[in-house]
Motif scaffolding. Structure first.
Motif, short mmCIF file in Angstrom:
data_model
loop_
_atom_site.label_atom_id
_atom_site.label_comp_id
_atom_site.label_asym_id
_atom_site.label_seq_id
_atom_site.Cartn_x
_atom_site.Cartn_y
_atom_site.Cartn_z
N ASN A 42 -40.15 18.91 25.18
CA ASN A 42 -40.30 20.17 25.90
C ASN A 42 -41.68 20.80 25.74
O ASN A 42 -42.28 21.23 26.74
CB ASN A 42 -39.20 21.15 25.48
CG ASN A 42 -37.85 20.74 26.02
OD1 ASN A 42 -37.74 20.19 27.11
ND2 ASN A 42 -36.80 20.99 25.25
N PRO A 43 -42.24 20.87 24.53
CA PRO A 43 -43.59 21.45 24.41
C PRO A 43 -44.64 20.72 25.24
O PRO A 43 -45.53 21.35 25.81
CB PRO A 43 -43.88 21.29 22.92
CG PRO A 43 -42.56 21.26 22.26
CD PRO A 43 -41.66 20.55 23.22
N PHE A 44 -44.51 19.40 25.37
CA PHE A 44 -45.53 18.64 26.07
C PHE A 44 -45.45 18.81 27.58
O PHE A 44 -46.40 18.49 28.30
CB PHE A 44 -45.45 17.16 25.69
CG PHE A 44 -46.19 16.83 24.41
CD1 PHE A 44 -46.43 17.81 23.46
CD2 PHE A 44 -46.65 15.56 24.17
CE1 PHE A 44 -47.11 17.52 22.29
CE2 PHE A 44 -47.33 15.25 23.00
CZ PHE A 44 -47.57 16.24 22.05
N LYS A 45 -44.32 19.32 28.09
CA LYS A 45 -44.24 19.61 29.53
C LYS A 45 -45.29 20.64 29.93
O LYS A 45 -45.79 20.62 31.06
CB LYS A 45 -42.85 20.11 29.88
CG LYS A 45 -41.75 19.05 29.79
CD LYS A 45 -40.38 19.64 30.06
CE LYS A 45 -39.29 18.57 29.95
NZ LYS A 45 -37.93 19.13 30.16
N ARG A 46 -45.63 21.52 29.01
CA ARG A 46 -46.60 22.58 29.30
C ARG A 46 -48.04 22.05 29.40
O ARG A 46 -48.93 22.77 29.86
CB ARG A 46 -46.52 23.66 28.22
CG ARG A 46 -45.14 24.31 28.11
CD ARG A 46 -45.08 25.30 26.97
NE ARG A 46 -45.98 26.44 27.20
CZ ARG A 46 -46.22 27.40 26.29
NH1 ARG A 46 -45.64 27.32 25.09
NH2 ARG A 46 -47.04 28.39 26.57
N LEU A 47 -48.25 20.82 28.95
CA LEU A 47 -49.60 20.26 28.98
C LEU A 47 -50.06 19.88 30.39
O LEU A 47 -51.22 19.50 30.58
CB LEU A 47 -49.68 19.03 28.08
CG LEU A 47 -49.52 19.27 26.57
CD1 LEU A 47 -49.51 17.94 25.82
CD2 LEU A 47 -50.63 20.17 26.05
N SER A 48 -49.19 20.02 31.37
CA SER A 48 -49.56 19.65 32.74
C SER A 48 -50.75 20.45 33.26
O SER A 48 -51.48 19.97 34.13
CB SER A 48 -48.36 19.83 33.68
OG SER A 48 -47.92 21.18 33.68
#
Length: 333
Positions: free
Chosen positions: A168-174
């Motif tokens: 979930n945290p890495f989804k924000r890296l988009s």
């Protein structure tokens, strides 16, 4: 002092707990093998192995044969959680490992948590943390250049639950898709089960972002993967089993002067003074990554600080001085 080491040639544990320590220990004659031939059975002061050996089923006869003190190293807890992929295999080895602990003349471990688990089986237990020969062998500062900021993780198929922490945290890296590249090391598709797990891990980690997939390599060359990194992330579930493991991933990043973002759980949190970015809640993964992606000077500063810290505290040469002293005392006993 003559020391015979035994390890499987593809074992990372054997590499770090048998081969490296003996290879960088002055004042000894060392020989490491995975097959003990008849001409190598005698003339040793110490027989060193990690966890399992060729003598597991008859230590009385083995000690008569090799006429050496037996040092068993164990670098993680041998009772695995039920959700671990190797749980069943380790259940089959549990009795053997515990018998080895009892029959060894000395047992070496990586941290206090594991020491406490071993102590009921053997009174002669020593803590020698994992350590590296910084600047030597494969642990040099060599890295490859890239136009993108590379977010790196490397490990094995057993880390699926750890990598899922990043999903979930890495989804924000988009929002940084034009600036970053996700680099995952250790990929293995040798069989259908392994491929299925790795593909899930790859999905958790990459989140549709540009990525590089590095296949697993041998213990003697795995640090080449870290040459493709700018930021190292180390997610870890907070479990009793993990608390008995070591901080090796931090040391590997330090060898390349790479900044680290790591879960604030043991064993890593045992090093409270480590110059890393600690993750106390899930939102910290994104906040720390955002900070390092946008601040190249901070990446360099943190990487340099981590290198100096690790070299001071976890140099193999320094740890080996204590290991050599303990081995020498054992031979005199």
């Amino acid at each position: 002092m003559k020391i015979l080491g035994m390890m499987h040639q593809h074992s990372g544990c054997g590499y770090h707990r048998v081969l490296l320590p003996l290879g960088f220990m002055p004042g000894i004659t060392g020989y490491v093998t995975n097959v003990l031939t008849e001409d190598k059975q005698e003339g040793w002061d110490i027989f060193l192995f990690n966890r399992l050996s060729c003598f597991d089923h008859n230590w009385t006869e083995a000690k008569k044969l090799i006429k050496a003190k037996v040092v068993m190293d164990i670098d993680d807890y041998w009772v695995l959680p039920h959700n671990h992929i190797n749980h069943i295999d380790y259940e089959h080895h549990k009795e053997t490992i515990e018998n080895n602990l009892i029959n060894a003349d000395m047992v070496t471990v990586t941290n206090q948590n594991l020491y406490d688990k071993v102590k009921p089986f053997n009174s002669n237990v020593h803590i020698f943390p994992n350590a590296l020969p910084f600047g030597k062998n494969q642990f040099t500062e060599e890295r490859r250049e890239s136009d993108r900021v590379r977010i790196f993780w490397a490990g094995g198929v057993t880390h699926e639950h750890d990598l899922k922490l990043l999903q979930n945290p890495f989804k924000r890296l988009s929002i940084f898709k034009d600036k970053i590249q996700m680099v995952i090391g250790g990929y293995n598709d040798d069989n259908e089960q392994s491929k299925a797990i790795w593909d899930r891990m790859l999905s958790y980690f990459t989140q549709g972002l540009p990525y590089m997939k590095l296949h697993g390599t041998s213990p003697t060359s795995y640090m080449q993967m870290y040459e493709n990194a700018d930021i190292v992330v180390i997610p870890l579930e907070d479990t009793d089993w993990h608390r008995s493991k070591s901080n090796l991933k931090i040391l590997e990043a330090a060898a390349k002067r790479l900044p680290v973002i790591v879960s604030n759980v043991e064993p890593y949190s045992l090093d409270k003074d480590a110059p890393v970015l600690w993750v106390n809640s899930q939102k910290d993964w994104f906040e720390h990554l955002k900070y390092l992606i946008l601040n190249p000077d901070a990446r360099v500063e943190l990487g340099n600080k981590l290198y100096e810290w690790a070299k001071e505290k976890y140099s193999l040469e320094t740890v080996n001085e204590r290991r050599f002293a303990a081995f020498s005392d054992l031979c005199k006993a």
